[in-house]
Design a protein around this motif. Sequence first.
Motif, PDB file in Angstrom:
ATOM      1  N   MET A 288       0.812  -1.210   0.000  1.00 16.10           N
ATOM      2  CA  MET A 288       0.000   0.000   0.000  1.00 16.10           C
ATOM      3  C   MET A 288       0.855   1.274   0.000  1.00 16.10           C
ATOM      4  SD  MET A 288      -3.148  -1.124   2.430  1.00 16.10           S
ATOM      5  CE  MET A 288      -3.924   0.449   2.159  1.00 16.10           C
ATOM      6  N   SER A 289       0.272   2.304  -0.534  1.00 14.81           N
ATOM      7  CA  SER A 289       0.980   3.585  -0.644  1.00 14.81           C
ATOM      8  C   SER A 289       0.991   4.313   0.694  1.00 14.81           C
ATOM      9  CB  SER A 289       0.302   4.460  -1.687  1.00 14.81           C
ATOM     10  OG  SER A 289      -0.926   4.933  -1.153  1.00 14.81           O
ATOM     11  N   GLU A 290       1.779   5.387   0.758  1.00 17.46           N
ATOM     12  CA  GLU A 290       1.857   6.198   1.974  1.00 17.46           C
ATOM     13  C   GLU A 290       0.484   6.717   2.399  1.00 17.46           C
ATOM     14  OE1 GLU A 290       4.365   6.911   4.107  1.00 17.46           O
ATOM     15  OE2 GLU A 290       5.416   5.361   2.956  1.00 17.46           O
ATOM     16  N   ALA A 291      -0.223   7.251   1.407  1.00 20.32           N
ATOM     17  CA  ALA A 291      -1.532   7.836   1.693  1.00 20.32           C
ATOM     18  C   ALA A 291      -2.493   6.775   2.237  1.00 20.32           C
ATOM     19  CB  ALA A 291      -2.117   8.449   0.423  1.00 20.32           C
ATOM     20  N   GLN A 292      -2.439   5.612   1.615  1.00 15.12           N
ATOM     21  CA  GLN A 292      -3.316   4.527   2.058  1.00 15.12           C
ATOM     22  C   GLN A 292      -2.949   4.066   3.459  1.00 15.12           C
ATOM     23  OE1 GLN A 292      -2.602   1.853  -1.171  1.00 15.12           O
ATOM     24  NE2 GLN A 292      -4.263   2.693  -2.436  1.00 15.12           N
ATOM     25  N   LEU A 293      -1.644   3.998   3.709  1.00 19.38           N
ATOM     26  CA  LEU A 293      -1.182   3.558   5.026  1.00 19.38           C
ATOM     27  C   LEU A 293      -1.685   4.478   6.126  1.00 19.38           C
ATOM     28  CD1 LEU A 293       2.480   2.207   4.738  1.00 19.38           C
ATOM     29  CD2 LEU A 293       0.432   1.057   5.589  1.00 19.38           C
ATOM     30  N   GLU A 294      -1.687   5.769   5.801  1.00 21.25           N
ATOM     31  CA  GLU A 294      -2.165   6.728   6.787  1.00 21.25           C
ATOM     32  C   GLU A 294      -3.615   6.450   7.176  1.00 21.25           C
ATOM     33  OE1 GLU A 294      -1.986  11.195   6.197  1.00 21.25           O
ATOM     34  OE2 GLU A 294       0.065  10.587   5.629  1.00 21.25           O
ATOM     35  N   ARG A 295      -4.422   6.161   6.155  1.00 25.32           N
ATOM     36  CA  ARG A 295      -5.824   5.859   6.412  1.00 25.32           C
ATOM     37  C   ARG A 295      -5.975   4.554   7.191  1.00 25.32           C
ATOM     38  NH1 ARG A 295      -9.410   8.258   2.933  1.00 25.32           N
ATOM     39  NH2 ARG A 295     -10.944   7.264   4.269  1.00 25.32           N
ATOM     40  N   LEU A 296      -5.141   3.601   6.829  1.00 27.28           N
ATOM     41  CA  LEU A 296      -5.152   2.328   7.530  1.00 27.28           C
ATOM     42  C   LEU A 296      -4.820   2.546   9.002  1.00 27.28           C
ATOM     43  CD1 LEU A 296      -5.742  -0.493   6.402  1.00 27.28           C
ATOM     44  CD2 LEU A 296      -3.288  -0.910   6.319  1.00 27.28           C
ATOM     45  N   ASP A 297      -3.816   3.383   9.249  1.00 22.72           N
ATOM     46  CA  ASP A 297      -3.414   3.671  10.627  1.00 22.72           C
ATOM     47  C   ASP A 297      -4.585   4.172  11.464  1.00 22.72           C
ATOM     48  OD1 ASP A 297      -0.854   2.898  10.224  1.00 22.72           O
ATOM     49  OD2 ASP A 297      -0.028   4.913   9.997  1.00 22.72           O
ATOM     50  N   SER A 298      -5.390   5.022  10.855  1.00 20.24           N
ATOM     51  CA  SER A 298      -6.492   5.605  11.614  1.00 20.24           C
ATOM     52  C   SER A 298      -7.592   4.573  11.865  1.00 20.24           C
ATOM     53  CB  SER A 298      -7.062   6.816  10.882  1.00 20.24           C
ATOM     54  OG  SER A 298      -7.700   6.395   9.706  1.00 20.24           O
ATOM     55  N   MET A 299      -7.616   3.559  11.025  1.00 23.86           N
ATOM     56  CA  MET A 299      -8.631   2.516  11.197  1.00 23.86           C
ATOM     57  C   MET A 299      -8.188   1.487  12.248  1.00 23.86           C
ATOM     58  SD  MET A 299     -10.164  -0.057   8.314  1.00 23.86           S
ATOM     59  CE  MET A 299      -8.768  -1.136   8.108  1.00 23.86           C
ATOM     60  N   VAL A 300      -6.936   1.092  12.156  1.00 23.41           N
ATOM     61  CA  VAL A 300      -6.428   0.070  13.063  1.00 23.41           C
ATOM     62  C   VAL A 300      -5.878   0.756  14.297  1.00 23.41           C
ATOM     63  CG1 VAL A 300      -4.907  -1.916  13.306  1.00 23.41           C
ATOM     64  CG2 VAL A 300      -5.817  -1.302  11.061  1.00 23.41           C
ATOM     65  N   ALA A 301      -6.786   1.188  15.174  1.00 21.50           N
ATOM     66  CA  ALA A 301      -6.376   2.028  16.283  1.00 21.50           C
ATOM     67  C   ALA A 301      -6.175   1.222  17.561  1.00 21.50           C
ATOM     68  CB  ALA A 301      -7.422   3.109  16.532  1.00 21.50           C
ATOM     69  N   THR A 302      -6.748   0.039  17.599  1.00 22.48           N
ATOM     70  CA  THR A 302      -6.796  -0.692  18.861  1.00 22.48           C
ATOM     71  C   THR A 302      -5.968  -1.970  18.832  1.00 22.48           C
ATOM     72  OG1 THR A 302      -9.117  -0.054  18.749  1.00 22.48           O
ATOM     73  CG2 THR A 302      -8.408  -1.281  20.682  1.00 22.48           C
ATOM     74  N   ARG A 303      -5.309  -2.181  19.925  1.00 22.99           N
ATOM     75  CA  ARG A 303      -4.586  -3.431  20.145  1.00 22.99           C
ATOM     76  C   ARG A 303      -5.296  -4.210  21.221  1.00 22.99           C
ATOM     77  NH1 ARG A 303       0.834  -2.532  19.643  1.00 22.99           N
ATOM     78  NH2 ARG A 303       1.224  -1.901  17.502  1.00 22.99           N
ATOM     79  N   ARG A 304      -5.067  -5.501  21.211  1.00 20.49           N
ATOM     80  CA  ARG A 304      -5.623  -6.299  22.289  1.00 20.49           C
ATOM     81  C   ARG A 304      -4.642  -7.399  22.640  1.00 20.49           C
ATOM     82  NH1 ARG A 304     -11.280  -9.521  21.712  1.00 20.49           N
ATOM     83  NH2 ARG A 304     -10.794 -11.106  23.267  1.00 20.49           N
ATOM     84  N   SER A 305      -4.458  -7.601  23.923  1.00 20.38           N
ATOM     85  CA  SER A 305      -3.578  -8.669  24.388  1.00 20.38           C
ATOM     86  C   SER A 305      -4.421  -9.884  24.742  1.00 20.38           C
ATOM     87  CB  SER A 305      -2.797  -8.216  25.616  1.00 20.38           C
ATOM     88  OG  SER A 305      -1.843  -7.241  25.255  1.00 20.38           O
ATOM     89  N   VAL A 306      -3.914 -11.041  24.422  1.00 23.62           N
ATOM     90  CA  VAL A 306      -4.605 -12.282  24.750  1.00 23.62           C
ATOM     91  C   VAL A 306      -3.607 -13.199  25.437  1.00 23.62           C
ATOM     92  CG1 VAL A 306      -6.034 -14.157  23.871  1.00 23.62           C
ATOM     93  CG2 VAL A 306      -5.935 -11.996  22.629  1.00 23.62           C
ATOM     94  N   ALA A 307      -3.903 -13.547  26.667  1.00 25.29           N
ATOM     95  CA  ALA A 307      -2.979 -14.401  27.408  1.00 25.29           C
ATOM     96  C   ALA A 307      -3.049 -15.832  26.901  1.00 25.29           C
ATOM     97  CB  ALA A 307      -3.303 -14.358  28.894  1.00 25.29           C
ATOM     98  N   ARG A 308      -1.976 -16.534  27.068  1.00 26.09           N
ATOM     99  CA  ARG A 308      -1.918 -17.940  26.685  1.00 26.09           C
ATOM    100  C   ARG A 308      -3.102 -18.711  27.278  1.00 26.09           C
ATOM    101  NH1 ARG A 308       3.123 -22.031  27.707  1.00 26.09           N
ATOM    102  NH2 ARG A 308       1.879 -23.918  27.869  1.00 26.09           N
TER     103      ARG A 308
END
Lengths: 250, 250
Positions: free
Chosen positions: A36-56
């Motif tokens: 993906m291009s720079e511009a697209q990556l920026e938009r992706l960044d704003s979409m993928v805002a959340t992380r989640r941890s999952v314990a074993r």
Amino acid sequence: MSETHCSTSHVPIRIEPFKVACSGCNLRELCLPLGMSEAQLERLDSMVATRRSVARGEALFRVGDAFAALYAIRAGFFKTNVSSEDGRDQVTGFQMAGELLGLDGIGTDRHTCDAIALEDSQVCLIPFHQLEDLSREFSDLQRHFHRIMSREIVRDHGVMLLLGSMRAEERLAAFLLNLTQRLRTRGYSASSLVLRMTREEIGSYLGLKLETVSRAFSKFQEDGLLDVKQRQIHVLKPEGLQALVNGSGC
Amino acid sequence: MSETHCSTSHVPIRIEPFKVACSGCNLRELCLPLGMSEAQLERLDSMVATRRSVARGEALFRVGDAFAALYAIRAGFFKTNVSSEDGRDQVTGFQMAGELLGLDGIGTDRHTCDAIALEDSQVCLIPFHQLEDLSREFSDLQRHFHRIMSREIVRDHGVMLLLGSMRAEERLAAFLLNLTQRLRTRGYSASSLVLRMTREEIGSYLGLKLETVSRAFSKFQEDGLLDVKQRQIHVLKPEGLQALVNGSGC
DNA sequence: CGCGAGCTTGATGCCGATCAATGCATGTGG
DNA sequence: CCACATGCATTGATCGGCATCAAGCTCGCG
């Protein structure tokens, strides 16, 4: 040396207070952002805002859970599981960093399998509606997403071939080659690996009982193909495994 | 009575000189057009302009063929086939009217399986780039297409469960119930069907040898679950088949 | 009518499941 | 630190389901 990959296990995980974006992620060449291009990556960044941890041992999602997002594995290792009414269950896959979880939920808006972390893991949340919105804007993203789904179908066909027509040792050989291949792609050694799953889980995936899996490992060791110490595996003769898969014996 | 479905077989097929559009197709509630508006259907019609006939035994596409389109089955019956380098092969599915073929090709722009007509058939060509274009315009279409792909993945998981953990008779029972279910959706009798595939093809799909399939059919007949005359099947006790799948015996 | 593809049925053997015991690593509480 | 428990892996002995091999059988078709 004993930890040749996935060094996150046994390291306490916290949700990072500052966001690490797709554009800075070292998995971007394996994961959704690929190509993906720079511009697209920026938009992706704003979409993928959340992380989640999952314990074993914990579930990222379970059968029947509402589907709202896909999950990109940032670190760790998962298995997916389906089960029939009468309690039979089947591991349908093992997923590692850079791979996508949750595609099963799109069809019915509910997940149809369990996703269980086999080590402490982290995933990036990809809200599915937003992904659809964005992929209507960017045909590259659309195309890439379609490829990912299609490859999942093709992968499943490969597993069906394995389950339908290979014998026990051939199955295990194919499984190991697949694992090492994927680890290599991620920059790990192709010859040394630590299994994150039990013999029983391997067996479930391969349509075998755990004793059969164990015997096959022992056989490979006898034949000098592998060095096996519990879950620590050294591949000595990959070409020997390959020969098995190709049915040299028949 | 002896032809309870798929009456196209043995009827000579020609490419129809006049176009029959999606909007007028009696499969539109099963196929790609499901749930689309008038305006959308019009656009779909202009995209799905071509039909293709495939004679029994012929391939719609083969492994390695360039991928350019999906195919909606308008009439007939297909199997899909993967094979490994050493010649093992595996039937990965049977497809009937209203179902989509070719999703395997999206990932690599080449088909990864063979699609073979099991009776004289007709398919509608859906140029994939145009489908992508249109589904960037219509989110309903986009959503529907994603659901179709996801359901294919879920279906494959079901087959993996079957191959990994069921015994021979359970597999055949599950297979028959699946077939009758799909025929019912299409308005055919749920109790009377004509198999379009050989015992060997069923066996390949189910991970069994043709003799085992034949024996299982005979067993079902002995037990009064089915009436079997070659490929003509009458289901007498669907609940008996269901009980098998649910593992009542265990 | 006779051929051939596909189906059925029987006899036998093998691969992997099952049952059971032991070994090994990790963790916990005394 | 040791004793013990627990979960997982290995290995052996036995069993059973399905594959394999081998005849016949059925039906459609040239």
